[in-house]
Design an enzyme around this catalytic site. Structure first.
Site, PDB file in Angstrom:
ATOM      1  N   ILE A 141       6.871   9.851   5.994  1.00 29.27           N
ATOM      2  CA  ILE A 141       5.649   9.044   5.959  1.00 29.27           C
ATOM      3  C   ILE A 141       5.709   8.061   4.801  1.00 29.27           C
ATOM      4  O   ILE A 141       5.967   8.453   3.660  1.00 29.27           O
ATOM      5  CB  ILE A 141       4.401   9.945   5.794  1.00 29.27           C
ATOM      6  CG1 ILE A 141       4.392  11.028   6.873  1.00 29.27           C
ATOM      7  CG2 ILE A 141       3.119   9.118   5.815  1.00 29.27           C
ATOM      8  CD1 ILE A 141       3.471  12.195   6.563  1.00 29.27           C
ATOM      9  N   CYS A 142       5.443   6.791   5.085  1.00 29.43           N
ATOM     10  CA  CYS A 142       5.362   5.778   4.038  1.00 29.43           C
ATOM     11  C   CYS A 142       3.884   5.612   3.684  1.00 29.43           C
ATOM     12  O   CYS A 142       3.113   5.001   4.428  1.00 29.43           O
ATOM     13  CB  CYS A 142       5.951   4.456   4.542  1.00 29.43           C
ATOM     14  SG  CYS A 142       5.922   3.163   3.291  1.00 29.43           S
ATOM     15  N   HIS A 143       3.507   6.217   2.560  1.00 27.06           N
ATOM     16  CA  HIS A 143       2.110   6.179   2.129  1.00 27.06           C
ATOM     17  C   HIS A 143       2.073   6.260   0.605  1.00 27.06           C
ATOM     18  O   HIS A 143       2.755   7.086   0.004  1.00 27.06           O
ATOM     19  CB  HIS A 143       1.355   7.358   2.742  1.00 27.06           C
ATOM     20  CG  HIS A 143      -0.127   7.236   2.635  1.00 27.06           C
ATOM     21  ND1 HIS A 143      -0.795   7.269   1.428  1.00 27.06           N
ATOM     22  CD2 HIS A 143      -1.083   7.078   3.575  1.00 27.06           C
ATOM     23  CE1 HIS A 143      -2.086   7.145   1.635  1.00 27.06           C
ATOM     24  NE2 HIS A 143      -2.289   7.028   2.932  1.00 27.06           N
TER      25      HIS A 143
END
Length: 193
Positions: free
Chosen positions: A85-87
């Site tokens: 996840i890119c967060h």
């Protein structure tokens, strides 16, 4: 010790007052290995899906963010094929926004929000981000199809198994009833003779 007591408090809070559409629990005896589920939001292509996540809590938690990844495949510009996840909330500053004041519940809630509102400006999957920007209808169709294949299928499979069991039980009851009637018929013939 601080990590263990904080995790216990957080897990207690998640079990008694979970955010809407989110559950989280520890796996077996490993307090640092958690599982979570996020229900796809209404009005999104993920609606009706249940998405499982793996949550690994590092030794330095809460000074380092938890490591999270999707176990259920999802078609999303900020989530890759292996579930990463890119967060911002999952990264340390200066590139990220993790702070010790955040917790697992707030991060799961922000991931749920990210599912509803993808961020094509910071994609992990550039091709999906481009599709989201320039052909949203195609993105919505692909995301919905992926959800139906991977996140809704489990519920359908459980229902199918359940329905098959009901049918099998009905068939065996009919066979038993038919066999009982045949036995009664044989007994009736024997007593008449």
């Amino acid at each position: 010790m601080q990590r263990a007591s904080r995790l216990k408090r957080e897990l207690q809070m998640l079990s008694t007052e979970p955010p809407p559409g989110i559950t989280c629990w520890q796996t077996e005896e490993h307090i640092d290995d958690l599982r979570a589920q996020i229900v796809g939001g209404v009005g999104t292509p993920y609606e009706g899906g249940i998405f499982s996540l793996e949550v690994k809590v590092p030794e330095r938690y809460p000074f380092e963010p938890p490591k999270m990844r999707f176990l259920t495949p999802i078609y999303h510009p900020n989530i890759d094929g292996s579930g990463r996840i890119c967060h911002d909330a999952l990264k340390l500053p200066p590139k990220g926004a993790w702070k010790p004041s955040l917790n697992i519940s707030t991060v799961l809630t922000s991931i749920q929000l990210l599912m509803a509102e993808p961020n094509p400006d910071d994609p992990l999957m550039a091709d999906i981000a481009s599709e989201f920007r320039y052909n949203k209808q195609m993105f919505m169709q692909k995301a919905r199809k992926c959800t139906e294949e991977h996140a809704v299928q489990k519920i359908t499979t459980i229902l199918e198994i359940s329905q098959n069991n009901v049918r099998e039980n009905e068939s065996s009851r009919k066979r038993e009833a038919s066999g009982a009637q045949q036995e009664k018929g044989k007994l009736a013939k024997k007593t008449c003779v």
